[in-house]
Write an enzyme that holds these catalytic residues in place. Structure first.
Site, PDB file in Angstrom:
ATOM      1  N   ASP A  51       0.764  -0.541  -0.246  1.00 39.07           N
ATOM      2  CA  ASP A  51       0.128   0.317  -0.208  1.00 39.07           C
ATOM      3  C   ASP A  51       0.748   1.509   0.551  1.00 39.07           C
ATOM      4  O   ASP A  51       2.152   1.452   0.084  1.00 39.07           O
ATOM      5  CB  ASP A  51      -1.079  -0.074   1.141  1.00 39.07           C
ATOM      6  CG  ASP A  51      -2.163  -0.845   1.010  1.00 39.07           C
ATOM      7  OD1 ASP A  51      -2.229  -1.278   0.281  1.00 39.07           O
ATOM      8  OD2 ASP A  51      -2.604  -1.164   2.490  1.00 39.07           O
ATOM      9  N   ARG A  67      -0.806  -1.255  -8.382  1.00 43.38           N
ATOM     10  CA  ARG A  67      -2.235  -0.419  -8.638  1.00 43.38           C
ATOM     11  C   ARG A  67      -2.305   0.846  -8.624  1.00 43.38           C
ATOM     12  O   ARG A  67      -1.321   1.528  -7.523  1.00 43.38           O
ATOM     13  CB  ARG A  67      -2.646  -1.150  -6.604  1.00 43.38           C
ATOM     14  CG  ARG A  67      -4.294   0.048  -5.810  1.00 43.38           C
ATOM     15  CD  ARG A  67      -4.405  -0.354  -5.228  1.00 43.38           C
ATOM     16  NE  ARG A  67      -4.865  -1.798  -4.259  1.00 43.38           N
ATOM     17  CZ  ARG A  67      -4.496  -2.129  -3.290  1.00 43.38           C
ATOM     18  NH1 ARG A  67      -3.663  -1.319  -2.018  1.00 43.38           N
ATOM     19  NH2 ARG A  67      -4.555  -3.323  -2.923  1.00 43.38           N
TER      20      ARG A  67
HETATM   21  C1  LIG Z   1      -8.562  -1.123  -3.438  1.00 43.05           C
HETATM   22  C2  LIG Z   1      -8.426  -0.163  -3.161  1.00 43.05           C
HETATM   23  C3  LIG Z   1      -7.241   0.265  -2.458  1.00 43.05           C
HETATM   24  C4  LIG Z   1      -6.920   1.518  -2.578  1.00 43.05           C
HETATM   25  N1  LIG Z   1      -5.409   2.143  -1.307  1.00 43.05           N
HETATM   26  C5  LIG Z   1      -4.354   3.207  -1.203  1.00 43.05           C
HETATM   27  C6  LIG Z   1      -3.502   2.991  -1.129  1.00 43.05           C
HETATM   28  O1  LIG Z   1      -2.583   2.018  -1.111  1.00 43.05           O
HETATM   29  N2  LIG Z   1      -3.037   4.272  -1.105  1.00 43.05           N
HETATM   30  C7  LIG Z   1      -3.730   5.246  -0.870  1.00 43.05           C
HETATM   31  O2  LIG Z   1      -3.488   6.577  -0.511  1.00 43.05           O
HETATM   32  N3  LIG Z   1      -4.951   5.093  -0.537  1.00 43.05           N
HETATM   33  C8  LIG Z   1      -5.353   3.816  -1.440  1.00 43.05           C
HETATM   34  N4  LIG Z   1      -6.858   4.207  -2.026  1.00 43.05           N
HETATM   35  C9  LIG Z   1      -8.044   5.555  -2.055  1.00 43.05           C
HETATM   36  C10 LIG Z   1      -8.289   6.306  -3.030  1.00 43.05           C
HETATM   37  O3  LIG Z   1      -6.677   6.460  -3.248  1.00 43.05           O
HETATM   38  C11 LIG Z   1      -8.523   6.972  -2.863  1.00 43.05           C
HETATM   39  O4  LIG Z   1      -9.105   7.782  -2.031  1.00 43.05           O
HETATM   40  C12 LIG Z   1     -10.304   6.437  -3.068  1.00 43.05           C
HETATM   41  O5  LIG Z   1     -10.526   4.723  -3.756  1.00 43.05           O
HETATM   42  C13 LIG Z   1     -11.334   7.756  -3.196  1.00 43.05           C
HETATM   43  O6  LIG Z   1     -11.732   8.256  -4.380  1.00 43.05           O
HETATM   44  P1  LIG Z   1     -12.760   7.292  -5.290  1.00 43.05           P
HETATM   45  O7  LIG Z   1     -11.815   7.648  -6.965  1.00 43.05           O
HETATM   46  O8  LIG Z   1     -12.195   6.111  -4.990  1.00 43.05           O
HETATM   47  O9  LIG Z   1     -13.824   7.555  -5.581  1.00 43.05           O
HETATM   48  P2  LIG Z   1     -14.111   9.335  -4.824  1.00 43.05           P
HETATM   49  O10 LIG Z   1     -13.069  10.079  -5.053  1.00 43.05           O
HETATM   50  O11 LIG Z   1     -14.494   9.454  -3.322  1.00 43.05           O
HETATM   51  O12 LIG Z   1     -15.722   9.362  -5.352  1.00 43.05           O
HETATM   52  C14 LIG Z   1     -15.762   9.848  -6.598  1.00 43.05           C
HETATM   53  C15 LIG Z   1     -17.665   9.269  -7.456  1.00 43.05           C
HETATM   54  O13 LIG Z   1     -17.228   8.339  -7.189  1.00 43.05           O
HETATM   55  C16 LIG Z   1     -19.034   7.631  -6.719  1.00 43.05           C
HETATM   56  N5  LIG Z   1     -18.662   7.202  -5.112  1.00 43.05           N
HETATM   57  C17 LIG Z   1     -17.297   6.952  -4.532  1.00 43.05           C
HETATM   58  N6  LIG Z   1     -17.372   6.373  -3.038  1.00 43.05           N
HETATM   59  C18 LIG Z   1     -18.892   6.024  -3.413  1.00 43.05           C
HETATM   60  C19 LIG Z   1     -19.905   5.450  -1.883  1.00 43.05           C
HETATM   61  N7  LIG Z   1     -19.666   4.818  -0.620  1.00 43.05           N
HETATM   62  N8  LIG Z   1     -21.089   6.118  -2.072  1.00 43.05           N
HETATM   63  C20 LIG Z   1     -21.583   6.615  -3.906  1.00 43.05           C
HETATM   64  N9  LIG Z   1     -21.003   6.894  -4.885  1.00 43.05           N
HETATM   65  C21 LIG Z   1     -19.372   6.697  -4.624  1.00 43.05           C
HETATM   66  C22 LIG Z   1     -18.884   8.880  -6.521  1.00 43.05           C
HETATM   67  O14 LIG Z   1     -19.977   9.290  -8.327  1.00 43.05           O
HETATM   68  C23 LIG Z   1     -18.464  10.077  -5.935  1.00 43.05           C
HETATM   69  O15 LIG Z   1     -18.513  11.427  -6.897  1.00 43.05           O
HETATM   70  C24 LIG Z   1      -6.969   2.725  -2.417  1.00 43.05           C
HETATM   71  C25 LIG Z   1      -8.729   2.343  -2.558  1.00 43.05           C
HETATM   72  C26 LIG Z   1      -9.184   1.241  -3.518  1.00 43.05           C
HETATM   73  C27 LIG Z   1     -10.362   1.638  -4.412  1.00 43.05           C
END
Ligand SMILES: Cc1cc2nc3c(=O)[nH]c(=O)nc-3n(C[C@H](O)[C@H](O)[C@H](O)COP(=O)(O)OP(=O)(O)OC[C@H]3O[C@@H](n4cnc5c(N)ncnc54)[C@H](O)[C@@H]3O)c2cc1C
Length: 295
Positions: free
Chosen positions: A122, A172
């Site tokens: 991570d 990732r």
């Molecule tokens: C498998 C995985 C591993 C990760 N590992 C790391 C890591 O090692 N280090 C790190 O810094 N970060 C990590 N992250 C977190 C990542 O960096 C983001 O902070 C997190 O995924 C939120 O960004 P997003 O692109 O998913 O969606 P967001 O930017 O939160 O949302 C974008 C859009 O998606 C939709 N949406 C998102 N979540 C929801 C919800 N719960 N309900 C309804 N609609 C929703 C909405 O339409 C929103 O406008 C990881 C994420 C994932 C999925």
């Protein structure tokens, strides 16, 4: 006082686990394996994360490493389809880099015996970005079953993407979950989305089996369209999402024939992870509070 409040043994933590339970599979490996079993039955794979970070004592890092070794043996015995994700600060990175590398290498060696031997490192906050990538490269020189996470919001990431492609490492790609300064990070969501997509496209066409980690429907749609347009089969990458986040979209992707891996965190040190989820989306706070009624 905050430290005491958030310590796994505090009455606060014990009482409030029900809030985190939508995003955290449980406090034990058995609970986490049950969650993986359900995901596997729904056609999804998983990556298990034993929660904990910022360890400052050797003893605590060794305990976490041993928990991973035990976890890998249990995954193997269970026959479940999951690999693991580790945080280097939980492996003792803040104590000593070589010590953290040694702990990581023990995990990489043990993981080789598993059906899915891959170990994801991570990515944490920017004070450890460079050292995390350095340790990854040192480990990768000896063990091919390891790959890093790159955060699209960091301005340095396009160069890191190029480097990982050159190395042939599995990346990732996520947006990034830490509060970084505008000097080193892009702050506007539209710009983060754009740079995410640029990196994703490069990884899809020139990288090795990238993990597209996002819940963002616009990015997901763009990735699907790009893959189709360029004849990149659904077996050449995977979507990744967090346990408890957008289960409807998770199911839909599987139904459409895409690979989906769910990040499944478990353990008693759930506070930091849980607060990051709540801070990044108001919906997540809603889910946490509404879980009071599902208890
Ligand atoms: C498998 C995985 C591993 C990760 N590992 C790391 C890591 O090692 N280090 C790190 O810094 N970060 C990590 N992250 C977190 C990542 O960096 C983001 O902070 C997190 O995924 C939120 O960004 P997003 O692109 O998913 O969606 P967001 O930017 O939160 O949302 C974008 C859009 O998606 C939709 N949406 C998102 N979540 C929801 C919800 N719960 N309900 C309804 N609609 C929703 C909405 O339409 C929103 O406008 C990881 C994420 C994932 C999925």
């Amino acid at each position: 006082m905050i430290d005491r409040l958030l310590s796994p043994d505090s009455p606060f933590q014990k009482r409030f686990f029900f809030l985190a339970k939508r995003f955290v599979a449980g406090e034990t490996i058995e609970a986490a394996l049950d969650a993986v079993r359900e995901l596997n039955a729904a056609g999804m794979t998983a990556t298990l994360d034993f929660l904990g970070e910022d360890v400052l004592e050797r003893g605590a890092a060794i305990k976490t490493r041993d928990a991973y070794l035990d976890m890998l043996a249990k995954i193997r015995a269970s026959g479940l389809r999951t690999n693991v994700s580790v945080k280097l600060t939980a492996m003792g990175l803040l104590v000593d880099e070589d010590f953290a590398l040694d702990n990581l290498e023990q995990i990489l060696e043990r993981a080789q015996a598993n059906e899915d031997p891959f170990v994801r490192i991570d990515m944490e906050g920017s004070p450890v970005t460079q050292v995390t990538l350095d340790i990854f490269e040192r480990a990768f020189a000896k063990h091919r079953n390891v790959g890093p996470v790159l955060q699209a919001y960091l301005k340095r990431t396009p160069a890191d993407v190029e480097r990982c492609i050159e190395l042939g490492a599995r990346v990732r790609l996520c947006k990034g979950a830490y509060n970084e300064t505008p000097e080193i990070a892009i702050k506007e969501m539209a710009d983060i989305r754009q740079t995410y997509l640029q990196s994703a496209k490069l990884l899809l066409s020139e990288g090795i089996y990238p993990g597209i980690a996002t819940h963002d429907r616009r990015i997901i749609a763009a990735v699907k369209a790009f893959a189709k347009e360029h004849g990149i089969g659904a077996d050449r990458f995977e979507f990744q999402m967090l346990y408890g986040c957008r289960p409807d979209v998770q199911r839909q992707l599987v139904a459409e024939g895409y690979r989906l891996r769910v990040y499944v965190p478990f353990g008693t040190h759930w506070a930091g992870y849980f607060y990051r989820r709540v801070l990044e989306r108001r919906e997540n706070l809603f889910f946490a509070v509404s879980s009071i009624f599902w208890r």
